[in-house]
Every structure is written in C-alpha cells, then in structure tokens.
Design an enzyme around this catalytic site. Structure first.
Site, PDB file in Angstrom:
ATOM      1  N   TYR A 125       3.321   3.867  -7.405  1.00 23.57           N
ATOM      2  CA  TYR A 125       3.504   2.500  -6.893  1.00 23.57           C
ATOM      3  C   TYR A 125       4.450   2.553  -5.705  1.00 23.57           C
ATOM      4  O   TYR A 125       5.460   3.268  -5.716  1.00 23.57           O
ATOM      5  CB  TYR A 125       4.096   1.586  -7.975  1.00 23.57           C
ATOM      6  CG  TYR A 125       4.489   0.219  -7.454  1.00 23.57           C
ATOM      7  CD1 TYR A 125       3.562  -0.809  -7.417  1.00 23.57           C
ATOM      8  CD2 TYR A 125       5.778  -0.028  -6.980  1.00 23.57           C
ATOM      9  CE1 TYR A 125       3.906  -2.065  -6.923  1.00 23.57           C
ATOM     10  CE2 TYR A 125       6.132  -1.273  -6.491  1.00 23.57           C
ATOM     11  CZ  TYR A 125       5.194  -2.292  -6.461  1.00 23.57           C
ATOM     12  OH  TYR A 125       5.544  -3.519  -5.963  1.00 23.57           O
ATOM     13  N   GLU A 213       2.236  -4.044  -0.360  1.00 25.17           N
ATOM     14  CA  GLU A 213       2.246  -3.366  -1.655  1.00 25.17           C
ATOM     15  C   GLU A 213       1.039  -2.457  -1.798  1.00 25.17           C
ATOM     16  O   GLU A 213      -0.098  -2.883  -1.572  1.00 25.17           O
ATOM     17  CB  GLU A 213       2.250  -4.394  -2.785  1.00 25.17           C
ATOM     18  CG  GLU A 213       2.266  -3.770  -4.182  1.00 25.17           C
ATOM     19  CD  GLU A 213       2.172  -4.801  -5.285  1.00 25.17           C
ATOM     20  OE1 GLU A 213       3.196  -5.070  -5.932  1.00 25.17           O
ATOM     21  OE2 GLU A 213       1.073  -5.342  -5.491  1.00 25.17           O
TER      22      GLU A 213
END
Length: 404
Positions: A125, A213
């Site tokens: 992530y 993101e």
C-alpha cells in the site's frame, strides 16, 4: 476533483509510473473485444473487469440485486462479457458509497498481473497526501496492501509507515530508498520500487493532486513494480493551471445540487440535516450552522453566496435548497459588507414568487449595507417570512420551526 481509475492511470503513465494496463469500455461487447486485444498484446489468459465509480471498496462491493462484485476476474471473452454485462447499468454498493450505491456507467478491462515467474508476488500500500498540521506532503505506506488496508490501519497501526517530504527540497533519493527498505524488497525489485516512488511523487506534484493512493502497489513475479489500482483527487483550486484535466471531470459522479450550484459560482455542500442555510462568508456560515445545531436543528447544507451575490444567484441558491425534501425551515443570514442586503432580499422575493407554494418557514436576518431597504422590500412583498435582528433570535425561530 476525483478521477476514475483509468483516468488516473493515464496521468501516471505520463510520469513514467508503471501501471496495470487496461481499456475502459461502456458495453459488454466492447469489454469482450478489450479482452481479446489485451490477450494479443500481453499473452495473459486472464483479465480483470473493474467497475469505474468514484468510491473505494469495489472488490468487496456488490451490484444491487446481483451477486456480482465490483472487481472480478474472467478467463475468456465470454466471461468478460458476462461480468461487464452484470456491472454496466447496475448500482454498486460499497463501504464508501453508502446503501444508495453508485451507478456503473463504465468498466475497465485490465491485464492480469499475477502471471507465473521466478519470485513470489506481493501487494503493498502507498499513498501521498498533504499533512496540514506539518505543512508537508506525507507518503504513507505499508507491507499489508489490498482490500483490508482500513483494518490494518485500525488493528495494527505499527504496520503503517510515514515519510514526510519538505516542500522546498522535494523527495530526496535517500527517502525513496528508505521506503523500499521498509517494504522489505531486494534486488531488482528494490531498484524498481525506488524509481516508482520517485516518479509517483513527481506525478503527485505535477498534476497538483491533493490525494494519490495506490492500493495495491504490486510486485510481480519478475520483480516489476506496478500500480494495480489508483485513486487520485486533483486540488480544485489548481484546476485553472490544468485546463486539460478539467475535461476529465465526471459530473454524473457528483451530487446534482452541487453541480447546479457550481454553475452560479455558489459554494455549496450538501449535508444531511433539516435546516437549509444561505449565508455570505464561510466564517459566518460555520457560525450559523453551529447556532442551528444548538437550537435543536441540523444543517441541511453549507451555502456561501459570496461577496458578489445578486438577485439571480440568491434565487438560484434558494431553489437549490428547496430541492431537498428533508428541509423543514430555511435560514437566510446575510451580513452586508460587500454584498448589499437589498439585492439578497430581492433575490428571495423573486425566488418566492417564481417558485410559489413554499410551505417551509423562512427566517431572514439581514444586517449591514442597505439592511433597512432590504427590510422594507420584504415587508412590502407580502412574503410569509420571519425576521430577526440577532443571530440568537434567528436560531430560536429555527428551533421553533423544526420542533413544531
């Protein structure tokens, strides 16, 4: 301004950020053709179909009335066509959309990145956003990428790393290497990840993003680093520097009332309360919303008509507020500094007469420039409105209206 995944990935490619390639389509037939093209180009038997909406959690989300997930894998053209048919035109409900869900108008048919190779694959992530408290961009990253990143942040916050970037110096090479080291990659994957992070940060700054993101950030079996998914938000205040990006706006994903308000340069945000607000100035608007809550009501919106409001913009704001069926009362609170109170009053009168049959109570507080003229206009109009001088008086009238 939010972007769809396929739009964000196209921007990343301009900054040499490797992405999972895909083809956006809006019919099941085109989805099948996209699969065939991807298979010819990359040789992978499988492909992924992803619903394109402005919300996360698509992998766990479902189409209303069907068992179809928002992200699904197909192994042939017929599979892809079926999945796309289940998604397109359906309403996808995810943890971020709420129970109402979002309509799927387009899907992305993307290449399979889980191809076999010498090394194990891994999901990470990584995101970049502004830390307002420190006045610096911050890169947040974790070894635990994938659909459950929210649970990771909640249950094991020690697995979330942060790297702050000073605005004057930008991302330094040692910081990119530190990120790669903390993620535990080695060899070619280490070199590729350092380059990936550097280019991704350049993209974030280059397009004036407010949030970027990548989840999952994927390490393939041959140690390539790829952005499999991408969520990007462009700073609305910087759009004027990027006229090409403004064309990427998808108003079907936005609240219709907020889109309508934008046409009149009104600062409008839809809320869930029962008292419509029309105020000039953000500070006064916030104070007004606080007073509404203290009086027992809940703000139905934030609406700042600004310092250049005229009768037309006020009428437009009035109409937008009245479209909300939850509104039980409307509070108009104007302090006439730059804006003239009589202009606001005329806008209220025009809207009232034009719309007709307004049943909700209207409380008006006009103070400042031409306040006396405004009061006279309203009194002569015959409108069924309640006037107040003090904000506390206006709030009291609102409380009586919503609790009646």
């Amino acid at each position: 301004m939010n972007l769809h995944e396929y739009q964000a990935k196209e921007l990343l490619k301009k900054y040499n950020v490797p992405v999972q390639e895909g083809i956006p389509v809006d019919t099941p037939e085109l989805a099948a053709e996209a699969y065939k093209n991807l298979k010819v180009q990359y040789g992978n038997e499988f492909a992924v179909v992803k619903a394109q909406i402005h919300a996360g959690g698509r992998g766990k989300g479902k189409i209303i009335g069907k068992e179809q997930r928002g992200v699904a894998v197909g192994k042939n053209a017929e599979d892809i066509k079926t999945i796309a048919g289940n998604l397109l035109g359906g309403t996808l409900v995810t943890i971020q959309t709420g129970p109402a869900g979002k309509l799927v108008n387009k899907v992305l048919v993307a290449q399979d990145v889980y191809y076999p190779g010498p090394n194990p694959v891994k999901e990470y992530y990584l995101s970049i956003l502004l830390d307002r408290a420190k006045g610096q961009n911050v890169i947040m990253y974790s070894t635990e990428g994938g659909m459950d990143i929210e649970e990771v942040a909640h249950n094991t916050p020690d697995k979330i790393f942060k790297e702050w970037v000073h605005p004057s110096g930008g991302l330094q090479p040692f910081q990119a290497r530190k990120i790669a080291f903390n993620l535990g990659v080695t060899g070619n994957a280490f070199k590729n990840l350092v380059k990936f992070v550097t280019n991704l940060y350049n993209a974030y700054v280059g397009v004036d993003a407010s949030m970027l993101e990548i989840n999952p950030l994927f390490k393939t079996s041959d140690d390539k680093i790829v952005a499999v998914d991408c969520k990007m938000n462009i700073d609305d205040n910087a759009i004027m520097r990027h006229p090409d990006l403004e064309a990427l706006r998808d108003i079907t994903e936005e609240d219709p009332t907020e889109v309508e308000a934008g046409k009149y340069n009104l600062n409008f945000v839809k809320l869930d309360g029962n008292v419509g607000c029309m105020v000039n100035g953000a500070g006064l608007a916030m104070a007004t919303m606080d007073m509404i809550k203290l009086s027992g009501g809940e703000p139905a919106n934030f609406l700042d008509v600004g310092g250049t409001a005229n009768a037309q913009t006020v009428e437009a704001g009035f109409r937008i507020i009245l479209r909300d069926p939850k509104v039980k009362a409307i509070l108009i609170n104007i302090f006439g500094g730059i804006v003239r109170c009589d202009r606001v009053a005329q806008g209220v009168i025009d809207a009232y007469q034009s719309i007709g049959n307004i049943t909700v109570p209207i409380i008006v507080r006009l103070q400042g420039t031409n306040a006396a003229e405004a009061k006279e206009l309203i009194e002569k109009s015959g409108l069924k409105v309640q006037s107040a001088i003090l904000l506390s008086e206006a709030a009291e009238l609102v409380g009586k209206a919503v609790n009646a």
